[in-house]
Motif scaffolding. Structure first.
Motif, mmCIF file in Angstrom:
data_model
loop_
_atom_site.group_PDB
_atom_site.id
_atom_site.type_symbol
_atom_site.label_atom_id
_atom_site.label_comp_id
_atom_site.label_asym_id
_atom_site.label_seq_id
_atom_site.Cartn_x
_atom_site.Cartn_y
_atom_site.Cartn_z
ATOM 1 N N LEU B 32 0.853 -1.189 0.000
ATOM 2 C CA LEU B 32 0.000 0.000 0.000
ATOM 3 C C LEU B 32 0.881 1.229 0.000
ATOM 4 O O LEU B 32 1.898 1.280 0.705
ATOM 5 C CB LEU B 32 -0.913 -0.007 1.232
ATOM 6 N N GLN B 33 0.507 2.225 -0.789
ATOM 7 C CA GLN B 33 1.231 3.482 -0.815
ATOM 8 C C GLN B 33 0.279 4.647 -0.520
ATOM 9 O O GLN B 33 -0.905 4.590 -0.864
ATOM 10 C CB GLN B 33 1.896 3.708 -2.186
ATOM 11 N N TRP B 34 0.842 5.678 0.089
ATOM 12 C CA TRP B 34 0.149 6.951 0.277
ATOM 13 C C TRP B 34 0.880 8.002 -0.562
ATOM 14 O O TRP B 34 2.121 8.046 -0.581
ATOM 15 C CB TRP B 34 0.168 7.398 1.740
ATOM 16 N N PHE B 35 0.082 8.852 -1.222
ATOM 17 C CA PHE B 35 0.624 9.923 -2.047
ATOM 18 C C PHE B 35 -0.031 11.253 -1.674
ATOM 19 O O PHE B 35 -1.189 11.296 -1.246
ATOM 20 C CB PHE B 35 0.322 9.680 -3.537
ATOM 21 N N HIS B 36 0.711 12.306 -1.919
ATOM 22 C CA HIS B 36 0.172 13.657 -1.843
ATOM 23 C C HIS B 36 0.211 14.236 -3.251
ATOM 24 O O HIS B 36 1.283 14.261 -3.881
ATOM 25 C CB HIS B 36 1.021 14.513 -0.880
ATOM 26 N N GLN B 37 -0.941 14.678 -3.745
ATOM 27 C CA GLN B 37 -0.954 15.367 -5.033
ATOM 28 C C GLN B 37 -1.007 16.863 -4.755
ATOM 29 O O GLN B 37 -1.988 17.365 -4.186
ATOM 30 C CB GLN B 37 -2.134 14.937 -5.901
ATOM 31 N N ASN B 38 0.063 17.539 -5.127
ATOM 32 C CA ASN B 38 0.144 18.969 -4.812
ATOM 33 C C ASN B 38 -0.708 19.775 -5.807
ATOM 34 O O ASN B 38 -1.233 19.225 -6.766
ATOM 35 C CB ASN B 38 1.608 19.422 -4.770
ATOM 36 N N PRO B 39 -0.841 21.058 -5.565
ATOM 37 C CA PRO B 39 -1.700 21.871 -6.442
ATOM 38 C C PRO B 39 -1.233 21.900 -7.897
ATOM 39 O O PRO B 39 -2.014 22.268 -8.774
ATOM 40 C CB PRO B 39 -1.624 23.258 -5.800
ATOM 41 N N TRP B 40 -0.011 21.523 -8.184
ATOM 42 C CA TRP B 40 0.498 21.472 -9.556
ATOM 43 C C TRP B 40 0.255 20.106 -10.193
ATOM 44 O O TRP B 40 0.640 19.887 -11.327
ATOM 45 C CB TRP B 40 1.990 21.809 -9.575
ATOM 46 N N GLY B 41 -0.370 19.212 -9.470
ATOM 47 C CA GLY B 41 -0.732 17.914 -10.017
ATOM 48 C C GLY B 41 0.287 16.812 -9.812
ATOM 49 O O GLY B 41 0.050 15.666 -10.203
ATOM 50 N N GLN B 42 1.426 17.130 -9.228
ATOM 51 C CA GLN B 42 2.459 16.114 -9.042
ATOM 52 C C GLN B 42 2.091 15.148 -7.922
ATOM 53 O O GLN B 42 1.528 15.556 -6.912
ATOM 54 C CB GLN B 42 3.794 16.783 -8.722
ATOM 55 N N LEU B 43 2.427 13.888 -8.118
ATOM 56 C CA LEU B 43 2.185 12.851 -7.119
ATOM 57 C C LEU B 43 3.469 12.621 -6.336
ATOM 58 O O LEU B 43 4.477 12.169 -6.886
ATOM 59 C CB LEU B 43 1.746 11.556 -7.793
ATOM 60 N N ILE B 44 3.405 12.925 -5.065
ATOM 61 C CA ILE B 44 4.579 12.824 -4.197
ATOM 62 C C ILE B 44 4.425 11.586 -3.314
ATOM 63 O O ILE B 44 3.407 11.435 -2.619
ATOM 64 C CB ILE B 44 4.717 14.074 -3.305
ATOM 65 N N ASN B 45 5.417 10.703 -3.356
ATOM 66 C CA ASN B 45 5.383 9.526 -2.488
ATOM 67 C C ASN B 45 5.490 9.950 -1.023
ATOM 68 O O ASN B 45 6.402 10.685 -0.649
ATOM 69 C CB ASN B 45 6.551 8.590 -2.811
ATOM 70 N N LEU B 46 4.564 9.457 -0.210
ATOM 71 C CA LEU B 46 4.642 9.714 1.221
ATOM 72 C C LEU B 46 5.133 8.476 1.965
ATOM 73 O O LEU B 46 6.091 8.533 2.715
ATOM 74 C CB LEU B 46 3.279 10.143 1.761
ATOM 75 N N PHE B 47 4.426 7.373 1.762
ATOM 76 C CA PHE B 47 4.760 6.140 2.463
ATOM 77 C C PHE B 47 4.505 4.932 1.580
ATOM 78 O O PHE B 47 3.561 4.904 0.803
ATOM 79 C CB PHE B 47 3.913 5.974 3.745
ATOM 80 N N TYR B 48 5.385 3.964 1.746
ATOM 81 C CA TYR B 48 5.180 2.612 1.231
ATOM 82 C C TYR B 48 4.997 1.755 2.464
ATOM 83 O O TYR B 48 5.947 1.568 3.242
ATOM 84 C CB TYR B 48 6.394 2.177 0.424
ATOM 85 N N ILE B 49 3.771 1.291 2.733
ATOM 86 C CA ILE B 49 3.491 0.736 4.058
ATOM 87 C C ILE B 49 2.528 -0.435 3.957
ATOM 88 O O ILE B 49 1.320 -0.275 4.206
ATOM 89 C CB ILE B 49 3.013 1.841 5.023
ATOM 90 N N PRO B 50 3.015 -1.635 3.617
ATOM 91 C CA PRO B 50 2.135 -2.798 3.547
ATOM 92 C C PRO B 50 1.574 -3.207 4.907
ATOM 93 O O PRO B 50 0.479 -3.773 4.987
ATOM 94 C CB PRO B 50 3.032 -3.900 2.984
ATOM 95 N N SER B 51 2.306 -2.897 5.978
ATOM 96 C CA SER B 51 1.807 -3.184 7.325
ATOM 97 C C SER B 51 2.643 -2.385 8.322
ATOM 98 O O SER B 51 3.715 -1.881 7.979
ATOM 99 C CB SER B 51 1.909 -4.679 7.645
#
Lengths: 116, 106
Positions: B32-51
């Motif tokens: 599972l991954q969490w991303f932040h999409q900033n106002p410019w549309g870029q997808l920023i990796n936050l966490f790779y966290i399967p458990s």
């Protein structure tokens, strides 16, 4: 820090024209992906690519789409005859390994495709 | 296929507030991954966290794979935290939720 790059950042095209979106994945990664995001909607998977062939594709990825790794660094998405509904942000991603292993996917900045 | 639900869909907070974003998924996943999409549309990796739990500065995430949910915590929010936060469980491909749109007001 290694990163995925994409060109162009913005592409405007006429309906029916062919477009090629380009990506340079992280150099030691082996798995490559294309996703798209229509404005205001969720991100959708298009296709994954490994060992010079498609490993998975979604229903969206029909005969109008194709992918290629023409050399050791580039990964391209071609849309043969663009339609208005192809207007979207297209993201390329890469990962070191496949699903059974550590496969964190890293994304490029995206190409915004506008079809007129 | 796997269904992903994120809540809340929208969240407006004052700078300095804390928040918890939730992601539920309907079937077991490898990662599972969490991303932040900033106002410019870029997808920023936050966490790779399967458990388990991970922390990175003011952000932390917890995934309880057996109960099919993940949480993203943001503490002491800043205006630069504004954007859309996506949860994306993964088997062979990332399966995206609809996101939580976060607005941090100064």
């Amino acid at each position: 820090e290694p990163e995925v790059t994409q060109t162009p950042s913005h592409q405007v095209t006429q309906m029916g024209q062919e477009v090629i979106l380009r990506c340079v994945p992280i150099s030691n990664h082996l798995y490559f992906y294309w996703y798209r995001q229509i404005l205001g909607q969720k991100v959708e998977f298009l296709v994954s690519f490994y060992n010079n062939e498609i490993s998975e594709k979604s229903e969206i990825f029909d005969d109008q789409f194709s992918v290629e790794r023409p050399d050791g660094s580039n990964f391209t998405l071609k849309i043969r005859s663009t339609k208005l509904e192809d207007s979207a942000m297209y993201f390329c991603a890469s990962s070191l390994a496949g699903a059974e292993f550590y496969n964190e996917q890293f994304f490029g900045p995206g190409t915004r495709l506008t079809v007129l | 296929g796997i269904q992903v639900e994120q809540s809340p869909p929208d969240l407006i907070l004052q700078e300095g507030a804390n928040s918890t974003l939730r992601c539920n998924f309907s079937d077991s996943v490898n990662n599972l991954q969490w991303f932040h999409q900033n106002p410019w549309g870029q997808l920023i990796n936050l966490f790779y966290i399967p458990s388990g739990t991970k922390q990175n500065g003011r952000l932390s995430a917890t995934t309880v794979a057996t109960e099919r949910y993940s949480l993203l915590y943001i503490s002491s929010s800043q205006t630069t935290d504004s954007g859309v936060y996506f949860c994306a469980p993964c088997n062979y491909q990332l399966i995206w939720g609809a996101g939580t749109k976060l607005i941090i007001k100064p």
